[in-house]
Design a protein around this motif. Structure first.
Motif, PDB file in Angstrom:
ATOM      1  N   PRO A 114      10.185   1.824   0.930  1.00  0.00           N
ATOM      2  CA  PRO A 114      10.306   0.415   0.522  1.00  0.00           C
ATOM      3  C   PRO A 114       8.939  -0.257   0.567  1.00  0.00           C
ATOM      4  CG  PRO A 114      11.138   0.714   2.760  1.00  0.00           C
ATOM      5  CD  PRO A 114      10.875   2.083   2.208  1.00  0.00           C
ATOM      6  N   ARG A 115       8.619  -1.020  -0.490  1.00  0.00           N
ATOM      7  CA  ARG A 115       7.278  -1.600  -0.601  1.00  0.00           C
ATOM      8  C   ARG A 115       7.240  -3.113  -0.407  1.00  0.00           C
ATOM      9  NH1 ARG A 115       3.144   1.462  -2.876  1.00  0.00           N
ATOM     10  NH2 ARG A 115       3.517   3.648  -2.358  1.00  0.00           N
ATOM     11  N   ASP A 116       8.354  -3.794  -0.684  1.00  0.00           N
ATOM     12  CA  ASP A 116       8.303  -5.250  -0.589  1.00  0.00           C
ATOM     13  C   ASP A 116       9.710  -5.787  -0.364  1.00  0.00           C
ATOM     14  OD1 ASP A 116       7.140  -7.732  -0.486  1.00  0.00           O
ATOM     15  OD2 ASP A 116       6.315  -7.674  -2.522  1.00  0.00           O
ATOM     16  N   PRO A 174       3.264  -0.708   7.305  1.00  0.00           N
ATOM     17  CA  PRO A 174       3.998  -1.922   6.936  1.00  0.00           C
ATOM     18  C   PRO A 174       3.402  -2.527   5.670  1.00  0.00           C
ATOM     19  CG  PRO A 174       2.491  -2.390   8.741  1.00  0.00           C
ATOM     20  CD  PRO A 174       2.441  -0.906   8.511  1.00  0.00           C
ATOM     21  N   ARG A 175       4.268  -2.973   4.782  1.00  0.00           N
ATOM     22  CA  ARG A 175       3.790  -3.483   3.492  1.00  0.00           C
ATOM     23  C   ARG A 175       4.235  -4.930   3.286  1.00  0.00           C
ATOM     24  NH1 ARG A 175       0.463   0.490   0.811  1.00  0.00           N
ATOM     25  NH2 ARG A 175       1.192   2.556   1.401  1.00  0.00           N
ATOM     26  N   GLY A 176       5.054  -5.169   2.236  1.00  0.00           N
ATOM     27  CA  GLY A 176       5.439  -6.533   1.902  1.00  0.00           C
ATOM     28  C   GLY A 176       6.335  -7.174   2.944  1.00  0.00           C
ATOM     29  N   SER A 200      10.719   1.378  -3.626  1.00  0.00           N
ATOM     30  CA  SER A 200       9.806   1.982  -4.586  1.00  0.00           C
ATOM     31  C   SER A 200      10.090   3.456  -4.843  1.00  0.00           C
ATOM     32  CB  SER A 200       8.367   1.803  -4.089  1.00  0.00           C
ATOM     33  OG  SER A 200       7.443   2.358  -4.983  1.00  0.00           O
ATOM     34  N   GLY A 201      10.316   4.220  -3.779  1.00  0.00           N
ATOM     35  CA  GLY A 201      10.525   5.651  -3.940  1.00  0.00           C
ATOM     36  C   GLY A 201      11.792   5.996  -4.700  1.00  0.00           C
ATOM     37  N   ASN A 202      12.786   5.102  -4.651  1.00  0.00           N
ATOM     38  CA  ASN A 202      14.034   5.321  -5.382  1.00  0.00           C
ATOM     39  C   ASN A 202      14.050   4.623  -6.742  1.00  0.00           C
ATOM     40  OD1 ASN A 202      15.628   7.001  -3.666  1.00  0.00           O
ATOM     41  ND2 ASN A 202      15.912   5.274  -2.275  1.00  0.00           N
ATOM     42  N   VAL A 229      10.069  -7.143   7.212  1.00  0.00           N
ATOM     43  CA  VAL A 229       8.936  -6.283   6.867  1.00  0.00           C
ATOM     44  C   VAL A 229       9.449  -5.009   6.202  1.00  0.00           C
ATOM     45  CG1 VAL A 229       6.903  -5.075   7.744  1.00  0.00           C
ATOM     46  CG2 VAL A 229       7.721  -7.139   8.911  1.00  0.00           C
ATOM     47  N   ALA A 230       8.859  -4.667   5.065  1.00  0.00           N
ATOM     48  CA  ALA A 230       9.122  -3.366   4.451  1.00  0.00           C
ATOM     49  C   ALA A 230       8.247  -2.335   5.161  1.00  0.00           C
ATOM     50  CB  ALA A 230       8.816  -3.411   2.955  1.00  0.00           C
ATOM     51  N   ASP A 231       8.853  -1.594   6.082  1.00  0.00           N
ATOM     52  CA  ASP A 231       8.123  -0.588   6.857  1.00  0.00           C
ATOM     53  C   ASP A 231       8.169   0.714   6.060  1.00  0.00           C
ATOM     54  OD1 ASP A 231       6.875   0.899   8.774  1.00  0.00           O
ATOM     55  OD2 ASP A 231       8.344   0.532  10.360  1.00  0.00           O
ATOM     56  N   SER A 232       7.219   0.839   5.151  1.00  0.00           N
ATOM     57  CA  SER A 232       7.277   1.866   4.117  1.00  0.00           C
ATOM     58  C   SER A 232       7.308   3.282   4.687  1.00  0.00           C
ATOM     59  CB  SER A 232       6.081   1.698   3.180  1.00  0.00           C
ATOM     60  OG  SER A 232       6.174   2.552   2.080  1.00  0.00           O
ATOM     61  N   GLY A 233       6.420   3.577   5.624  1.00  0.00           N
ATOM     62  CA  GLY A 233       6.336   4.925   6.162  1.00  0.00           C
ATOM     63  C   GLY A 233       7.539   5.334   6.982  1.00  0.00           C
ATOM     64  N   ASN A 234       8.197   4.372   7.614  1.00  0.00           N
ATOM     65  CA  ASN A 234       9.403   4.666   8.388  1.00  0.00           C
ATOM     66  C   ASN A 234      10.674   4.571   7.557  1.00  0.00           C
ATOM     67  OD1 ASN A 234       8.435   5.273  11.024  1.00  0.00           O
ATOM     68  ND2 ASN A 234       7.965   3.101  11.348  1.00  0.00           N
ATOM     69  N   ARG A 235      10.535   4.102   6.305  1.00  0.00           N
ATOM     70  CA  ARG A 235      11.669   3.975   5.389  1.00  0.00           C
ATOM     71  C   ARG A 235      12.746   3.059   5.959  1.00  0.00           C
ATOM     72  NH1 ARG A 235       9.444   8.943   5.409  1.00  0.00           N
ATOM     73  NH2 ARG A 235       8.832   9.821   3.393  1.00  0.00           N
ATOM     74  N   CYS A 236      12.275   1.954   6.538  1.00  0.00           N
ATOM     75  CA  CYS A 236      13.170   1.000   7.189  1.00  0.00           C
ATOM     76  C   CYS A 236      12.793  -0.427   6.829  1.00  0.00           C
ATOM     77  CB  CYS A 236      13.089   1.125   8.719  1.00  0.00           C
ATOM     78  SG  CYS A 236      13.774   2.629   9.391  1.00  0.00           S
TER      79      CYS A 236
END
Length: 227
Positions: free
Chosen positions: A201-203, A147-149, A217-219, A160-167
């Motif tokens: 997603p980062r934030d 979880p990030r931003g 972020s990844g896109n 929550v930007a759950d970066s690893g789950n891309r959700c």
């Protein structure tokens, strides 16, 4: 404001005499102080403005009741001897509820959780399991994956930007739900929230209409989630 160029470290004090190490997030409290995620020092710092000596930087511990909260993965945590409060490893996101004064801190290494901290630095709740994964649910039954931003909506919900789950996840009264994205599936598809895809997603931020703006972020994109 605080710190000195190219001189990292951990030092409280005033103005340029202070030291940070890889600060990676800030939030403004409703009392006018600035809370800093000092990632390199695995610490939370608070900047108190307009003291007699100038801008004062103070290291803060998250106070907690050890009979209520169990420390997650103690072998994976850094600097435990230095930390007197609830261990954090490593803080990656922060947001503050301006109405309640509560602070939310996301942890992406060692544990994959979101901490709910009161305005007086007391741990109120730990949301998510210490191990990474994907699961909606309440409290420790829920799982995040890096979880990030985060951002607080008008109704007190935390996105929550759950970066690893891309959700994109939502925390409301301790309950975690998924509001957008397909767990584990990377992409850039628009459409209904349940069928849209993200890539790391980062934030997130909440605009004046209550929509969630996603830093995908990844896109290499900014996306709008209309709720």
């Amino acid at each position: 404001l605080a710190g000195r160029p190219e001189r990292k470290g951990l030092r409280d004090g005033t103005d340029l005499h202070t030291r940070f190490s890889k600060p990676n997030g800030i939030a403004l409290s409703r009392y006018g102080t600035i809370v800093v995620l000092d990632a390199g020092n695995v610490a939370l710092r608070e900047i108190i403005p307009d003291t007699k000596q100038g801008e004062e930087v103070v290291s803060r511990d998250i106070l907690f009741d050890p009979t209520k909260f169990k420390v997650a993965n103690p072998k994976q945590l850094h600097n435990q001897k230095r930390l007197k409060g609830y261990p954090i490893d490593t803080p990656s996101g922060i947001c503050i509820d301006q109405n309640q004064g509560s602070m939310f801190v996301s942890i992406s290494w060692g544990s994959h959780q979101v901490l709910n901290v009161s305005a007086d630095w007391m741990l109120r709740d730990v949301i998510g399991h210490d191990l990474p994964g994907y699961q909606d649910g309440r409290g420790s039954d829920a799982r995040f994956n890096f979880p990030r931003g985060m951002a607080v909506a008008a109704d007190g919900s935390v996105y929550v930007a759950d970066s690893g789950n891309r959700c994109i996840r939502r925390i409301h009264n301790g309950e975690v739900t998924t509001v957008a994205g397909r767990p584990g599936k990377s992409g850039s598809d628009n459409g209904k929230a349940s069928s849209a895809t993200f890539s790391s997603p980062r934030d997130v931020a909440i605009d004046l209409n209550g929509d969630v703006i996603v830093c995908d972020s990844g896109n290499h994109m900014l996306r709008r989630l209309i709720l």
